[in-house]
Design an enzyme around this catalytic site. Structure first.
Site, short mmCIF file in Angstrom:
data_model
loop_
_atom_site.label_atom_id
_atom_site.label_comp_id
_atom_site.label_asym_id
_atom_site.label_seq_id
_atom_site.Cartn_x
_atom_site.Cartn_y
_atom_site.Cartn_z
N ASP A 16 55.68 31.34 44.90
CA ASP A 16 54.31 31.77 45.19
C ASP A 16 53.28 30.94 44.43
O ASP A 16 53.54 30.46 43.32
CB ASP A 16 54.17 33.25 44.80
CG ASP A 16 52.98 33.91 45.46
OD1 ASP A 16 52.42 33.32 46.41
OD2 ASP A 16 52.60 35.01 45.02
N ASN A 64 52.70 36.23 57.03
CA ASN A 64 51.98 34.96 56.90
C ASN A 64 51.37 34.48 58.21
O ASN A 64 50.54 33.54 58.21
CB ASN A 64 52.90 33.87 56.34
CG ASN A 64 53.20 34.05 54.86
OD1 ASN A 64 54.21 33.55 54.36
ND2 ASN A 64 52.33 34.75 54.14
#
Length: 231
Positions: A16, A64
């Site tokens: 991340d 996403n």
């Protein structure tokens, strides 16, 4: 291969912070993702050298798709480039590559390459690289339930439920350790079923800044812990 309770056989990483790293360094988001993939290649090699047998990495979640279309298109191109690089390394080092997640929404060119890679590496069983693309933990469980309904299997328990998950071909489907970078302290649905007893480490650094030394520190932290599995 006998698995002990403390050995780190299966490592999972949530890489991340690529976008935030790019913004922090006044760079296009695309370069943040590219840097992250470059780091991933180095980290994967290091992890296997340190004794990991299975490395699972989350590249793109089911959520996403809400991102900007250009960013998604750029990511798909990067994933395609990465897949070709990993295929070369996988064949050379006898690593089996497995895709976790849905195959119906990704770019067709990418999916065809993924299927080719899975076919060409399916004979290897010493090392595994699992790449989660269009993956979500809840989505995986729902897909598993649909498979169970289709199979008309009536005697379902925790053990055979694993056979309907994306990780069904792994000798150790549950990660021993999950590392998430960028300072976020949650799993966001990553391997929801498999992670029940996984050890967790949250690193403040954005993934493009994550180093081999950071990985070594995570391993040291892991080996200092005592895993009890509810005992």
């Amino acid at each position: 291969m006998k698995k002990t309770s403390q050995h780190l056989y299966h490592l999972a990483i949530i890489p991340d912070g690529n976008r935030r790293w790019a913004k922090k360094n006044h760079l296009p988001i695309f370069l943040g993702h590219k840097k992250g993939l470059d780091v991933l290649i180095k980290i994967s090699k290091k992890a296997f050298k340190m004794g990991v047998k299975i490395l699972t990495v989350w590249g793109f979640s089911t959520e996403n798709w809400q991102r900007d279309k250009k960013e998604i298109d750029d990511l798909m191109k990067l994933f395609f480039q990465m897949a070709k690089k990993f295929l070369q390394q996988a064949l050379k080092n006898k690593i089996r590559i497995i895709h976790l997640g849905r195959k119906d929404r990704l770019d067709k060119k990418l999916i065809n390459l993924i299927k080719e890679i899975e076919e060409k590496t399916k004979k290897f069983n010493d090392y595994y690289l699992c790449v989660a693309l269009d993956y979500g933990g809840r989505d995986e469980i729902l897909r598993a339930i649909k498979k169970i309904i289709s199979s008309k299997e009536k005697n379902i328990d925790e053990k055979n439920f694993f056979q309907f998950l994306d990780t069904k071909d792994l000798p150790y489907p549950s990660p021993d350790l999950i590392i998430r970078t960028s300072g976020e302290k949650r799993l966001s649905g990553f391997l929801s079923w498999q992670s029940a007893y996984s050890e967790l480490i949250f690193v403040k650094k954005y993934f493009p800044d994550f180093t081999e030394k950071d990985l070594e520190r995570c391993f040291l932290d892991y080996y200092r812990r005592k895993r009890r599995y509810g005992k």
